[in-house]
Scaffold this motif. Sequence first.
Motif, short mmCIF file in Angstrom:
data_model
loop_
_atom_site.label_atom_id
_atom_site.label_comp_id
_atom_site.label_asym_id
_atom_site.label_seq_id
_atom_site.Cartn_x
_atom_site.Cartn_y
_atom_site.Cartn_z
N PHE A 50 -7.27 0.06 1.20
CA PHE A 50 -6.37 -0.61 2.13
C PHE A 50 -5.75 0.46 3.03
CE2 PHE A 50 -6.16 -5.00 0.64
CZ PHE A 50 -6.76 -4.90 -0.60
N THR A 83 -1.42 -3.58 5.63
CA THR A 83 -1.70 -3.50 4.19
C THR A 83 -0.71 -4.36 3.39
OG1 THR A 83 -2.77 -1.35 4.30
CG2 THR A 83 -1.67 -1.90 2.22
N SER A 84 0.57 -4.30 3.75
CA SER A 84 1.58 -5.08 3.01
C SER A 84 1.32 -6.57 3.15
CB SER A 84 2.99 -4.76 3.53
OG SER A 84 3.26 -3.39 3.41
N VAL A 137 -4.54 2.03 -2.00
CA VAL A 137 -3.77 2.04 -0.74
C VAL A 137 -3.74 3.48 -0.26
CG1 VAL A 137 -1.52 1.64 0.33
CG2 VAL A 137 -2.34 0.08 -1.45
N ASP A 180 -2.39 4.53 3.24
CA ASP A 180 -1.82 4.60 4.60
C ASP A 180 -0.30 4.67 4.53
OD1 ASP A 180 -1.02 2.07 3.91
OD2 ASP A 180 -2.48 1.04 5.20
#
Length: 497
Positions: free
Chosen positions: A281, A288-289, A463, A465
């Motif tokens: 992600f 992403t969230s 994740v 980023d």
Amino acid sequence: ADGARVPVLVIGTGYGGSVAALRLAQAGVDVHMVEMGMAWDTPGPDGKIFCNTREPDYRSYWLRTRTKAPLNYFLGLPIDRDIPRHTGILDAEEFGGITVYQGRGVGGGSLVNGGMAVTPRRENFGAVLPSVNADEMYGVYYPRANAELGVGVVDPAWFDSTACYQYARVGRKHAQRSGFPFVFVPDVYDWDYMEREAAGTVTRSALAGEILYGNNHGKRSLQQTYLARARATGRVAISPLHRVTSVAPAAGGRYTVVIEQIGTTGAVTAVKNVTADRVFFAAGSVGTSKLLVRLKATGALPGLNGEVGRGWGDNGNVMCGRANHMWDPTGALQSAIPCCGIDNWAAGGAFAEVAPLPTGIETYASFYLSITNNPNRAQFSWNASAGKVELNWQAAWKQASITMAKTIFDKINSREGTIYRTDLFGVYKIWGDHLTYHPLGGAVLNRATDNYGRLTAYPGLYVIDGALIPGNTTVNPFVTITALAERNIEKIIATDL
Ligand code: FDA
């Protein structure tokens, strides 16, 4: 293609995604990157890939019919204009209490940002990423990120003489007369190119008001750095105008990824299912969230932990202008790339960049983007009846940032006998407190993920980023996002592959 199977799928082509793609490809892994924005590699009818800030056109905004300029007034008059709806480069994404600006396209935020490439002061790092070893970051990963991104500093002698930084020299003089530390801010813009722009020997970009909607020359975006090297490995494919809408477990420990292909009006033209062994992600803090919160709430990834969606901050962004005296002109020609700042973090919780107002005319204005130590953190949550992810940031929370920025500008105004501009953000409105350029958090390291970005309930999901960073970096964020991604991917390659 629909039905394809890939070893690694990366969602998004910003800093985190580009670092992951390059390092995985160098380790011999084939990577497929999926990017909802355009490729930005083809000139428009005017022969240019990107438009400038003075004439925003169909290329400027992501699926809007009217521009939403961050600085939306001038002399008290609104400056926004109608544009055709198009998958343009800058997204002004509106939540209840804040507008979050983000880049859309291959290169993510690097396409639209000012290129300011700032490493936090080491004494502040413990507050930025408390679970990360600072010695490793400052010894290995920050230097690696700075080298790969092509970070440099303006030549101080040229700075002192060039017309295009008159505005910055006025900023320096006022900062120093009030006793504030003045610092040069490194940037990924090619400083030699900018000097040639000023000398009139190359096509102007920074000196032609290019920023926010892309730079046709000079700026080293990710297209020129990480992504160019990733492509050169022959192992990285990129699909622009493709948006990931779902990731869910499939047989054999793999994941089914649902991807919508979209046209330049935003309409969905195809839906594809791809199987991936691993998914990164890298859709940015907000992207992403939003994905993780929706996938957890709607049952695709129910095992994600309760920290998903939490810890989001705006890096304390707030803007303001000051009205200078007639004997302090800031110049009709202003480089759109900022190169200096006022560091009052330790004493007042504010780091202010001396920013341009590249209008092409003399404005006698000094303009600043402040990064402040705003303590407020918001949460993303799924609104089932509205069918969308919401963010509970409150507009009033910006008051903390204004108070910190005032520790700098109230003092300068009092020393110089000047006042705030009230015509840049509305009719009699001093503070640009409705927005952020620096969304951070929502899937915080060592909380929503493990200490290297693994979503541990789902082996193979990561994740990588700005969502990992808990809301503030004390300076502009992309060097920290890049360095953290370098750290995490090195560990993931060494232990998971
Ligand atoms: P980033 O946002 O870069 O990339 C995410 C990518 O994922 C985007 O390309 C997006 O389109 C894509 N995406 C999202 N959802 C998707 C989905 N579902 N499917 C497929 N693709 C999806 N920082 C700094 O350090 N110095 C500076 O000077 C500036 N200046 C600045 C100016 C402006 C106008 C902006 C908007 C921002 C800045 N920034 C900045 C901030 C900086 O650009 C930002 O912090 C980074 O780009 C964030 O990097 P990430 O890798 O987290 O995501």
